[in-house]
Design an enzyme around this catalytic site. Sequence first.
Site, short mmCIF file in Angstrom:
data_model
loop_
_atom_site.label_atom_id
_atom_site.label_comp_id
_atom_site.label_asym_id
_atom_site.label_seq_id
_atom_site.Cartn_x
_atom_site.Cartn_y
_atom_site.Cartn_z
N TYR A 240 41.09 82.98 38.27
CA TYR A 240 39.62 82.93 38.61
C TYR A 240 38.87 82.79 37.23
O TYR A 240 39.65 83.67 36.97
CB TYR A 240 38.71 83.10 39.23
CG TYR A 240 37.38 83.28 39.66
CD1 TYR A 240 36.98 81.84 39.63
CD2 TYR A 240 36.66 83.88 40.06
CE1 TYR A 240 35.68 81.58 39.72
CE2 TYR A 240 35.38 83.45 39.64
CZ TYR A 240 34.87 82.54 39.77
OH TYR A 240 33.61 81.97 39.60
N ASP B 66 44.56 89.70 44.78
CA ASP B 66 44.02 88.56 44.62
C ASP B 66 43.86 87.39 45.65
O ASP B 66 44.72 86.76 45.70
CB ASP B 66 42.63 88.65 43.66
CG ASP B 66 41.44 87.24 43.80
OD1 ASP B 66 41.42 86.76 45.08
OD2 ASP B 66 40.54 87.14 42.76
N ARG C 250 23.16 101.55 49.39
CA ARG C 250 24.27 101.72 48.58
C ARG C 250 24.81 102.67 48.84
O ARG C 250 26.47 102.06 48.11
CB ARG C 250 23.22 101.71 47.60
CG ARG C 250 23.97 102.48 45.59
CD ARG C 250 23.54 101.73 45.14
NE ARG C 250 22.60 103.09 44.08
CZ ARG C 250 22.65 103.88 44.07
NH1 ARG C 250 24.26 104.18 44.09
NH2 ARG C 250 21.50 104.50 44.22
N LYS D 267 34.23 83.23 50.54
CA LYS D 267 35.33 81.53 50.74
C LYS D 267 35.61 81.82 52.38
O LYS D 267 34.61 81.90 53.30
CB LYS D 267 36.12 81.81 50.12
CG LYS D 267 36.09 82.38 48.75
CD LYS D 267 35.07 81.06 47.97
CE LYS D 267 34.84 81.25 46.40
NZ LYS D 267 35.27 82.28 46.07
N1 LCS Z 1 38.76 85.35 43.00
C1 LCS Z 1 38.58 84.28 43.51
C2 LCS Z 1 40.50 84.41 43.34
C3 LCS Z 1 38.15 83.89 43.59
O1 LCS Z 1 37.90 82.40 43.23
C4 LCS Z 1 36.90 83.72 42.95
C5 LCS Z 1 35.45 82.53 42.61
C6 LCS Z 1 36.16 85.49 42.89
C7 LCS Z 1 37.39 86.32 43.12
C8 LCS Z 1 34.86 85.96 43.16
O2 LCS Z 1 34.22 85.79 43.88
P1 LCS Z 1 32.81 85.50 43.98
O3 LCS Z 1 32.22 86.82 43.17
O4 LCS Z 1 32.20 84.33 43.55
O5 LCS Z 1 32.83 85.82 45.47
N2 LCS Z 1 36.03 81.69 42.75
C9 LCS Z 1 35.05 80.51 42.70
C10 LCS Z 1 35.43 79.55 42.77
O6 LCS Z 1 36.57 78.94 42.61
N3 LCS Z 1 34.57 78.19 42.40
O7 LCS Z 1 33.61 79.07 42.57
C11 LCS Z 1 33.67 80.49 42.63
#
Ligand code: LCS
Length: 407
Positions: free
Chosen positions: A116, A188, A63, A213
């Site tokens: 998001y 972000d 952790r 992503k």
């Molecule tokens: N920031 C952005 C701009 C995102 O698009 C997402 C997830 C996150 C943070 C969070 O990331 P995660 O915890 O899922 O790794 N965006 C998503 C989307 O547009 N479609 O599915 C997930």
Amino acid sequence: MKRKLDFSKLGFGTGMIHAGQEPDPSYGALATPIYQTSTFCFDTAEEGGEIFSGERAGYAYTRGGNPTTTALEQKLSILEGGEAAIATASGMGAVGGALLAYAKAGDHILRGRCIYSCTEHVFRENLSKFNIEVTSADFSDLEAVAGGIKENTKLLYFESMSNPMMELSDIREISRIAHDRGIKVVVDNTFTPPPEIRPLSLGADLVVHSTTKYINGHGDAIGGAIIGAKEELDPIRSGITTKLLGTTPSPFNSYLVLRGMQTMELRMQRHCENGFAIASFLEGNPHVKRVYYPGLSSSPQHALAERMMKGNYGGILAFELKDGIRGMKAFDACKKLLNSFTIPSIAVSLGDPGTLVEHAASMTHGAVPAEEREREGITDALIRVSAGLEDKEDLLADFRAAFSVLD
Ligand code: LCS
């Protein structure tokens, strides 16, 4: 053993392949091993105490740190040109870590109005429980940003390119406005990772990512990252992400993201090419009302895109269908189109090898309050596309065939 490389003097592609990946000291394994262990044992009690107190480098408990994750963190810091990076178990883990680092009870955060949906939820529901005030502003408008700042504003938080409306923000100017007033800037950069936009070089204090992503790029792991100066990150690592929230990634997921990043330069080129090709196709289609892609010269943000992205306009875009196609409601026309694709998958997320299409108002952004959705332009007619790595001609042929069902 290989010589140490100076990544500040090497190109992006070289950095993404070699950063963080020294041959393993045990057997010289060239690919970074997956240290799939929860704990590490010490040769002596003295050594254990010294590792815990920080007098001696080493690992104690996954952790708090793990060699596979350290390798990933080194590569992530080179990716964004930061001094250090913290890998997290998800993008939301990174968002939460960065927010808690800077804001405390009584503070105000000014956020981008279009973000998001889960991040929007954290701002709306979670932070208010800690008496942190959050308001939003249009971050594509510098006057709106300056006007939204209050006496107690501690942080500006926005997406380099907003999800799902692809709106760009001028990171350099926004950072200037913030720093003149002693305010921190968190960006972000999930939608536009390098080589597209480099927020730290434009003045941001911290960059957060969903590595789920483009950074991993293979659609097989959830992960996140916070990148910036070491002195900003040390307290986040020791006090928030590892101790308080425990958002540490598994060694296996660190390995997957580390592996995926090695091909980032080539992948991003292809995502950008395919994104541009699809956006251009959509712009010329009679059923499309508007395309959201700042890479198009018709975009009102094209000049800013040219300045910040230098031709790498990304693989993600959105478009709206015209009203009343064949007498259908917008949502029904979108469903008909989505159901007609054969290569793209109907799925949320982005940056996968395969093209993904989704209906933001009922999927990714369905949980955003309806009036906020409408204000941001996330209408029932909006479809988001994450252009994958397929052959461009195959994708365009599939888009042409799918759109023909609306004729
Ligand atoms: N920031 C952005 C701009 C995102 O698009 C997402 C997830 C996150 C943070 C969070 O990331 P995660 O915890 O899922 O790794 N965006 C998503 C989307 O547009 N479609 O599915 C997930």
